[in-house]
Design a protein around this motif. Structure first.
Motif, mmCIF file in Angstrom:
data_model
loop_
_atom_site.group_PDB
_atom_site.id
_atom_site.type_symbol
_atom_site.label_atom_id
_atom_site.label_comp_id
_atom_site.label_asym_id
_atom_site.label_seq_id
_atom_site.Cartn_x
_atom_site.Cartn_y
_atom_site.Cartn_z
ATOM 1 N N LYS A 166 -35.275 -21.024 -10.833
ATOM 2 C CA LYS A 166 -34.049 -20.601 -10.121
ATOM 3 C C LYS A 166 -33.391 -19.407 -10.805
ATOM 4 O O LYS A 166 -32.174 -19.360 -11.037
ATOM 5 C CB LYS A 166 -33.082 -21.777 -10.002
ATOM 6 N N ILE A 167 -34.210 -18.417 -11.092
ATOM 7 C CA ILE A 167 -33.746 -17.175 -11.715
ATOM 8 C C ILE A 167 -32.861 -16.421 -10.723
ATOM 9 O O ILE A 167 -33.166 -16.364 -9.530
ATOM 10 C CB ILE A 167 -34.965 -16.316 -12.122
ATOM 11 N N PRO A 168 -31.760 -15.816 -11.174
ATOM 12 C CA PRO A 168 -30.879 -15.062 -10.272
ATOM 13 C C PRO A 168 -31.640 -13.946 -9.536
ATOM 14 O O PRO A 168 -32.587 -13.363 -10.072
ATOM 15 C CB PRO A 168 -29.816 -14.481 -11.212
ATOM 16 N N VAL A 169 -31.183 -13.646 -8.327
ATOM 17 C CA VAL A 169 -31.876 -12.708 -7.449
ATOM 18 C C VAL A 169 -30.943 -11.560 -7.060
ATOM 19 O O VAL A 169 -29.782 -11.779 -6.699
ATOM 20 C CB VAL A 169 -32.362 -13.425 -6.171
ATOM 21 N N LEU A 170 -31.470 -10.331 -7.142
ATOM 22 C CA LEU A 170 -30.871 -9.169 -6.489
ATOM 23 C C LEU A 170 -31.680 -8.944 -5.223
ATOM 24 O O LEU A 170 -32.847 -8.566 -5.287
ATOM 25 C CB LEU A 170 -30.919 -7.942 -7.398
ATOM 26 N N HIS A 171 -31.071 -9.209 -4.074
ATOM 27 C CA HIS A 171 -31.753 -9.175 -2.769
ATOM 28 C C HIS A 171 -31.536 -7.818 -2.117
ATOM 29 O O HIS A 171 -30.391 -7.414 -1.879
ATOM 30 C CB HIS A 171 -31.195 -10.297 -1.890
ATOM 31 N N ILE A 172 -32.626 -7.104 -1.839
ATOM 32 C CA ILE A 172 -32.566 -5.809 -1.155
ATOM 33 C C ILE A 172 -33.450 -5.905 0.078
ATOM 34 O O ILE A 172 -34.670 -6.030 -0.026
ATOM 35 C CB ILE A 172 -33.029 -4.655 -2.065
ATOM 36 N N ASP A 173 -32.831 -5.878 1.246
ATOM 37 C CA ASP A 173 -33.607 -6.067 2.471
ATOM 38 C C ASP A 173 -32.797 -5.559 3.657
ATOM 39 O O ASP A 173 -31.602 -5.257 3.544
ATOM 40 C CB ASP A 173 -33.953 -7.542 2.656
ATOM 41 N N SER A 174 -33.465 -5.508 4.798
ATOM 42 C CA SER A 174 -32.809 -5.055 6.017
ATOM 43 C C SER A 174 -31.904 -6.119 6.617
ATOM 44 O O SER A 174 -31.025 -5.804 7.423
ATOM 45 C CB SER A 174 -33.864 -4.639 7.046
ATOM 46 N N LEU A 175 -32.130 -7.372 6.244
ATOM 47 C CA LEU A 175 -31.327 -8.482 6.761
ATOM 48 C C LEU A 175 -30.754 -9.298 5.596
ATOM 49 O O LEU A 175 -31.315 -9.294 4.492
ATOM 50 C CB LEU A 175 -32.173 -9.390 7.653
#
Length: 528
Positions: free
Chosen positions: A286-295
């Motif tokens: 459950k490592i932290p996430v930087l989410h880069i996406d179109s949605l």
């Protein structure tokens, strides 16, 4: 002007060049209207599933919707698998499906099933024409929806009684889909998150290829100097020799990069589609996430988003690259990259001349250029290709990893060749997948296309045999007999050769690549 004439004008207005399908009684008027188009070529295929696969791969490579059609009933249900495949792989596809007239839809009727209900679960949007004047609006919405992130399949059901009705309508104007980018506040938040953690790890998904963001992604990786991995469908974004390239992940077994991934303290996940592999399989810590996406992110306990950047991936990465990010160089413990290269057999200079799929793939890499498109069918070989084969560019390897449907390779090669006529195309298929859509060789021959078909001939569904052997100690129900593929190729009027050793294959592949104006089938008998 009759309804089907208006449909064709709308399709021309959308920039459609090809339509793949089989005409049935309910679509005769549309066939008549298509026959008068100077822009659109109708490609009559041998099975509707093949039509949808062609549209899928065409749309993926051409960056605009592939179009397919069928008649009602069995034609529509045959189309279903390819439509579902396009939807889960996020390929833009628009399907036109014939239907019984409205007057037959209230009672039990020959070949009638509710096609909207049938297609809705496997499309982004599906509708039936209910009033002929709505045709231009319906067609425009189908194309717009298919193209919008995340792309997918749409379907228009056309009842027979509307086809010949006279309407005055003209196509609607095609306007570009608006592009959005995150606010600078969000960009700065992402920068602070990157500054906060010491061991970022990039996860690259197919959205990077769909939005043509590979150059910006490479710049970001170069700036941070942190390790990166690709999903099956994102291979080719980073060059094979890129120092931060830790290759591919998403395997059910021997996913060697996972221990390195678990050493990270931040996952920078860019354009990744959960349909390829759920986070619970690769982010157990459950490592932290930087989410880069179109949605926006689909958050859950295994995808704990700390910051998300939602918008056009290419422009988002451009903004992020302008923020003077700090370097974050690190390597997973041990000699993980070399271990991966050894186990996944990425070294093509080992001197081992055993005729294995890995050595076959090295031969393909050696003899092909950067424009080559390789299409993998589904089976045990797909896993080997995902591990070993290193495409030289984004979309240089086409893998179906959403629905993961066997039979896509041969029709997919037709779609690829029409989308990229100058590119050499090679499809690799097991004998199970090959026989599902082998008839489309006739379609390709009739069209005058040229590509290479490699059939892995072992008279079994190898992946299922491997799985049953592991689970039960024996296999059952996964073996069959094959035709003589060389003679079968010749019966289609194409070249056929058999390769029984790696030396044979190397020579035959060279011959096939030099025969750039014809279809060439290579029947292979790999060693275990």
């Amino acid at each position: 002007m009759k309804v089907t004439d208006v449909i064709v004008k709308c399709l021309e207005n959308e920039g459609v060049d090809y339509i793949f399908g089989i005409i049935g009684s309910e679509m005769l008027d549309l066939a008549d209207s298509l026959s008068k188009s100077r822009q659109i070529q109708f490609i009559n295929v041998r099975h509707e599933q093949g039509a949808a696969f062609m549209a899928d791969v065409y749309g993926r490579i051409a960056k605009k919707p592939g179009v397919c059609l069928s008649t009602l009933g069995p034609g529509a249900s045959n189309l279903l698998t390819g439509i579902a495949s396009a939807q889960l792989d996020h390929s833009p596809v628009v399907a036109f499906v014939g239907q019984a007239g409205i007057e037959r839809q209230h009672n039990e009727s020959h070949q009638y099933v509710n096609l909207v209900k049938l297609l809705e679960p496997v499309t982004k949007w599906c509708t039936q024409i209910k009033a002929s004047p709505t045709v231009p609006a319906v067609v425009r919405n189908a194309f717009r929806t298919a193209n919008m992130e995340k792309p997918g399949a749409t379907a228009i059901v056309l009842p027979e009684n509307f086809s010949a009705q006279m309407i005055p309508n003209e196509p609607l104007k095609v306007s570009p889909v608006s592009v959005t980018v995150p606010a600078m506040e969000s960009i700065n938040s992402a920068k602070r998150v990157i500054e906060k953690y010491m061991k970022p790890f990039f996860i690259i998904g197919n959205g990077v290829i769909r939005q043509e963001a590979a150059p910006e992604l490479r710049m970001l990786v170069d700036n941070l100097q942190s390790p990166a991995i690709h999903s099956f469908m994102a291979k080719g974004v980073l060059p094979e020799d890129h120092p931060q390239n830790f290759y591919t992940f998403g395997f059910n077994e021997n996913d060697l990069v996972l221990p390195g991934l678990q050493e990270a303290d931040l996952l920078i996940v860019i354009g990744f589609d959960f349909v390829e592999k759920l986070p619970k399989d690769w982010n157990k810590k459950k490592i932290p996430v930087l989410h880069i996406d179109s949605l926006p992110a689909e958050t859950n306990e295994y995808y704990p988003v700390e910051v998300e950047l939602v918008g056009n991936i290419k422009q988002t990465l451009q903004l992020l690259n302008q923020t003077s990010l700090p370097q974050k160089p690190w390597e997973p413990s041990g000699n993980l990259k070399e271990e991966i290269k050894t186990v996944y057999q990425l070294n093509s200079e080992s001197g081992n001349m055993t005729f294995t799929i890995d050595n076959m793939l090295h031969s393909i890499e050696m003899h092909t250029n950067g424009d080559t498109i390789v299409i993998s069918d589904v089976g045990a070989h797909k896993v080997s290709i995902a591990r070993t084969y290193q495409p030289k560019k984004p979309n240089g390897l086409i893998i179906s990893n959403g629905l993961a449907s066997m039979g896509i390779a041969i029709p997919g090669a037709i779609g690829a060749k029409l989308a990229a006529p100058e590119a050499p195309v090679i499809c690799i298929t097991g004998d199970g997948g090959a026989m599902m859509n082998m008839a489309e060789i006739e379609t390709a021959k009739r069209l005058g296309l040229s590509f290479i078909i490699i059939v892995l001939n072992d008279s079994m569904l190898k992946l299922e045999v491997q799985q049953m052997d592991k689970k039960f100690g024996e296999s059952y129900g996964a073996a069959f007999l094959n035709p003589d593929y060389v003679k079968l190729a010749e019966s289609f009027g194409i070249q056929g050769r058999r390769a029984q050793t790696l030396v044979d294959f190397d020579a035959v592949l060279k011959e096939a690549l030099e025969s750039s104006n014809e279809i060439f089938l290579i029947d292979t008998a790999l060693e275990e």
